[in-house]
Scaffold this motif. Structure first.
Motif, PDB file in Angstrom:
ATOM      1  N   GLY A  74     -12.587  -6.549   4.918  1.00 18.35           N
ATOM      2  CA  GLY A  74     -13.530  -5.478   5.224  1.00 18.35           C
ATOM      3  C   GLY A  74     -13.045  -4.063   5.031  1.00 18.35           C
ATOM      4  N   GLU A  75     -11.719  -3.858   4.869  1.00 20.29           N
ATOM      5  CA  GLU A  75     -11.267  -2.495   4.622  1.00 20.29           C
ATOM      6  C   GLU A  75     -11.787  -1.999   3.278  1.00 20.29           C
ATOM      7  OE1 GLU A  75      -7.212  -1.478   5.177  1.00 20.29           O
ATOM      8  OE2 GLU A  75      -7.104  -2.299   7.217  1.00 20.29           O
ATOM      9  N   GLU A  76     -11.946  -0.684   3.180  1.00 21.97           N
ATOM     10  CA  GLU A  76     -12.615  -0.120   2.000  1.00 21.97           C
ATOM     11  C   GLU A  76     -11.776  -0.207   0.741  1.00 21.97           C
ATOM     12  OE1 GLU A  76     -14.735   4.067   0.556  1.00 21.97           O
ATOM     13  OE2 GLU A  76     -14.005   3.834   2.611  1.00 21.97           O
ATOM     14  N   ARG A  77     -10.488   0.193   0.821  1.00 21.62           N
ATOM     15  CA  ARG A  77      -9.665   0.221  -0.385  1.00 21.62           C
ATOM     16  C   ARG A  77      -8.179   0.142  -0.055  1.00 21.62           C
ATOM     17  NH1 ARG A  77     -10.887   3.686  -4.050  1.00 21.62           N
ATOM     18  NH2 ARG A  77     -13.016   4.044  -3.324  1.00 21.62           N
ATOM     19  N   PHE A  78      -7.389  -0.113  -1.115  1.00 19.58           N
ATOM     20  CA  PHE A  78      -5.928  -0.211  -0.994  1.00 19.58           C
ATOM     21  C   PHE A  78      -5.331   0.209  -2.327  1.00 19.58           C
ATOM     22  CE2 PHE A  78      -2.215  -2.938  -2.038  1.00 19.58           C
ATOM     23  CZ  PHE A  78      -1.314  -2.472  -1.097  1.00 19.58           C
ATOM     24  N   GLN A  79      -4.173   0.906  -2.291  1.00 19.27           N
ATOM     25  CA  GLN A  79      -3.474   1.322  -3.498  1.00 19.27           C
ATOM     26  C   GLN A  79      -1.992   0.994  -3.387  1.00 19.27           C
ATOM     27  OE1 GLN A  79      -4.331   5.527  -4.147  1.00 19.27           O
ATOM     28  NE2 GLN A  79      -5.801   4.984  -5.735  1.00 19.27           N
ATOM     29  N   LEU A  80      -1.395   0.676  -4.535  1.00 22.38           N
ATOM     30  CA  LEU A  80       0.040   0.366  -4.561  1.00 22.38           C
ATOM     31  C   LEU A  80       0.600   0.709  -5.931  1.00 22.38           C
ATOM     32  CD1 LEU A  80       2.563  -1.039  -3.268  1.00 22.38           C
ATOM     33  CD2 LEU A  80       1.754  -3.152  -4.352  1.00 22.38           C
ATOM     34  N   GLU A  81       1.655   1.532  -5.955  1.00 22.88           N
ATOM     35  CA  GLU A  81       2.396   1.786  -7.188  1.00 22.88           C
ATOM     36  C   GLU A  81       3.564   0.808  -7.254  1.00 22.88           C
ATOM     37  OE1 GLU A  81       3.612   5.818  -7.646  1.00 22.88           O
ATOM     38  OE2 GLU A  81       1.565   6.627  -7.577  1.00 22.88           O
ATOM     39  N   TYR A  82       3.788   0.232  -8.439  1.00 20.13           N
ATOM     40  CA  TYR A  82       4.853  -0.765  -8.552  1.00 20.13           C
ATOM     41  C   TYR A  82       5.438  -0.776  -9.967  1.00 20.13           C
ATOM     42  CZ  TYR A  82       1.362  -3.634 -10.948  1.00 20.13           C
ATOM     43  OH  TYR A  82       0.421  -4.090 -11.838  1.00 20.13           O
ATOM     44  N   PRO A  83       6.725  -1.147 -10.098  1.00 20.77           N
ATOM     45  CA  PRO A  83       7.333  -1.275 -11.424  1.00 20.77           C
ATOM     46  C   PRO A  83       7.024  -2.640 -12.022  1.00 20.77           C
ATOM     47  CG  PRO A  83       8.968  -1.688  -9.735  1.00 20.77           C
ATOM     48  CD  PRO A  83       7.680  -1.361  -9.015  1.00 20.77           C
ATOM     49  N   CYS A  84       6.900  -2.677 -13.336  1.00 17.71           N
ATOM     50  CA  CYS A  84       6.683  -3.948 -14.048  1.00 17.71           C
ATOM     51  C   CYS A  84       7.416  -3.841 -15.382  1.00 17.71           C
ATOM     52  CB  CYS A  84       5.185  -4.198 -14.242  1.00 17.71           C
ATOM     53  SG  CYS A  84       4.788  -5.777 -15.024  1.00 17.71           S
ATOM     54  N   HIS A  85       8.756  -3.733 -15.304  1.00 15.68           N
ATOM     55  CA  HIS A  85       9.555  -3.489 -16.500  1.00 15.68           C
ATOM     56  C   HIS A  85       9.649  -4.739 -17.366  1.00 15.68           C
ATOM     57  CE1 HIS A  85      10.361   0.143 -14.481  1.00 15.68           C
ATOM     58  NE2 HIS A  85      11.359  -0.283 -13.716  1.00 15.68           N
ATOM     59  N   SER A  86       9.609  -4.522 -18.683  1.00 12.96           N
ATOM     60  CA  SER A  86       9.853  -5.607 -19.629  1.00 12.96           C
ATOM     61  C   SER A  86      11.316  -5.550 -20.045  1.00 12.96           C
ATOM     62  CB  SER A  86       8.941  -5.446 -20.855  1.00 12.96           C
ATOM     63  OG  SER A  86       9.420  -4.397 -21.684  1.00 12.96           O
ATOM     64  N   PRO A  87      11.816  -6.548 -20.783  1.00 10.71           N
ATOM     65  CA  PRO A  87      13.226  -6.495 -21.225  1.00 10.71           C
ATOM     66  C   PRO A  87      13.530  -5.283 -22.103  1.00 10.71           C
ATOM     67  CG  PRO A  87      12.365  -8.728 -21.435  1.00 10.71           C
ATOM     68  CD  PRO A  87      11.194  -7.852 -21.092  1.00 10.71           C
ATOM     69  N   SER A  88      12.508  -4.684 -22.737  1.00  8.59           N
ATOM     70  CA  SER A  88      12.750  -3.608 -23.695  1.00  8.59           C
ATOM     71  C   SER A  88      12.264  -2.236 -23.259  1.00  8.59           C
ATOM     72  CB  SER A  88      12.080  -3.954 -25.033  1.00  8.59           C
ATOM     73  OG  SER A  88      10.681  -4.120 -24.859  1.00  8.59           O
ATOM     74  N   GLU A  89      11.462  -2.148 -22.185  1.00  5.98           N
ATOM     75  CA  GLU A  89      10.936  -0.850 -21.787  1.00  5.98           C
ATOM     76  C   GLU A  89      10.628  -0.805 -20.294  1.00  5.98           C
ATOM     77  OE1 GLU A  89       7.156   0.094 -23.529  1.00  5.98           O
ATOM     78  OE2 GLU A  89       6.342  -1.900 -23.152  1.00  5.98           O
TER      79      GLU A  89
END
Length: 306
Positions: free
Chosen positions: A85-100
């Motif tokens: 029921g909460e309106e919204r949620f935000q999260l910044e996260y890393p998702c590094h690949s082997p090359s970048e």
């Protein structure tokens, strides 16, 4: 005024977006994904053979959390709250690949449709902003003389990489590097020449930290450190031999040194398989012990400890 069939138009708009978008039902199961989501999954080998529909995204986040992924844990908690029921949620996260390096912003928004609760999730690529922030951050984390990362940044990086390797059950290798007879060099040629030697040796060393999981830093004085995530000593032997030869090839005079007439280095190397709830200081301590053995063994050499 032109009459537009909105359903078809909205489908085209959603599939044209670069953001990765999925819609979950009240159980956390995926009921829709756009083309950007599907494409990212295929390119990063995390696609589902039978498609994404029906995959429980909330369970996938919970599974990541159980392996020690803190971002997976926060995502699971946030999505569950929006489902309830909460309106919204935000999260910044890393998702590094082997090359970048890559970062994303997860936006989670709740909505009602036909008396049913749904959650819309978008993953927005924020890599350019994070790289700019990282650049500004790195300026405060850089050694002023050599341009390498300083001790403060190294400590933070090693802590994060240790946790990542523990979570994924990967090896981590640390190499401690010390310029041989550096005090004698300063006494013989002066501190300005000593600084120039530090800069030139650092220029060689930084070429060996090539991946997001590697780092080269000035540890203190004439000591440097290299970290290689997901690497073992056997994998690094040839590279470190090459590093030693490259430093010898600089032909920097150190005429009064008993090991050689030019600048050389001693290196201590240790590989660890990090375990949850263990400290990264183990890796540095073992590499430092190996460096001590290299010095005791005559310097201008590499000592490996596993």
């Amino acid at each position: 005024m032109t009459v537009v069939h909105h359903d078809g138009l909205l489908q085209k708009v959603i599939h044209s977006l670069s953001d990765h978008i999925a819609v979950l039902d009240s159980e956390g199961c995926i009921v829709f994904t756009n083309q950007a989501w599907n494409r990212f999954g295929a390119e990063n080998r995390c696609c589902q053979e039978s498609g994404w529909e029906g995959v429980n995204y909330l369970e996938a986040c919970d599974e990541a959390a159980r392996t020690g992924d803190e971002f997976g844990k926060h995502a699971a908690i946030g999505i569950a709250k929006v489902i309830r029921g909460e309106e919204r949620f935000q999260l910044e996260y890393p998702c590094h690949s082997p090359s970048e390096k890559r970062w994303f912003l997860m936006n989670v928004v709740g909505l009602e449709h036909d008396r049913c609760r749904y959650v819309a999730i978008s993953h927005v690529n924020i890599t350019l902003r994070k790289l700019a922030e990282e650049h500004a951050y790195n300026l405060s984390m850089t050694d002023g003389l050599t341009g390498l990362f300083n001790r403060r940044h190294f400590d933070n990086f090693l802590s994060d990489e240790w946790k990542r390797c523990a979570r994924l059950r990967l090896p981590l290798t640390v190499a401690m590097i010390d310029i041989d007879h550096f005090k004698l060099l300063n006494d013989s040629y002066g501190h300005q020449y000593g600084d120039q030697c530090l800069i030139k040796v650092a220029g060689v060393l930084k070429g060996y930290a090539r991946r997001p999981s590697d780092i080269c830093a000035r540890y203190g004085g004439e000591e440097f450190v290299l970290v290689f995530g997901n690497c073992t000593t056997d994998m690094m032997r040839q590279e470190l031999d090459k590093l030693m030869d490259e430093i010898r090839g600089l032909q920097l005079p150190n005429a009064n040194a008993p090991t050689a007439g030019t600048v050389t280095v001693s290196i201590g190397v240790s590989t660890q398989y990090p375990l949850p709830r263990t400290k990264e200081s183990i890796a540095v301590g073992e590499a430092d012990a190996a460096l001590y053995k290299a010095k005791q063994g005559g310097r201008n050499r590499i000592e490996f400890l596993n």
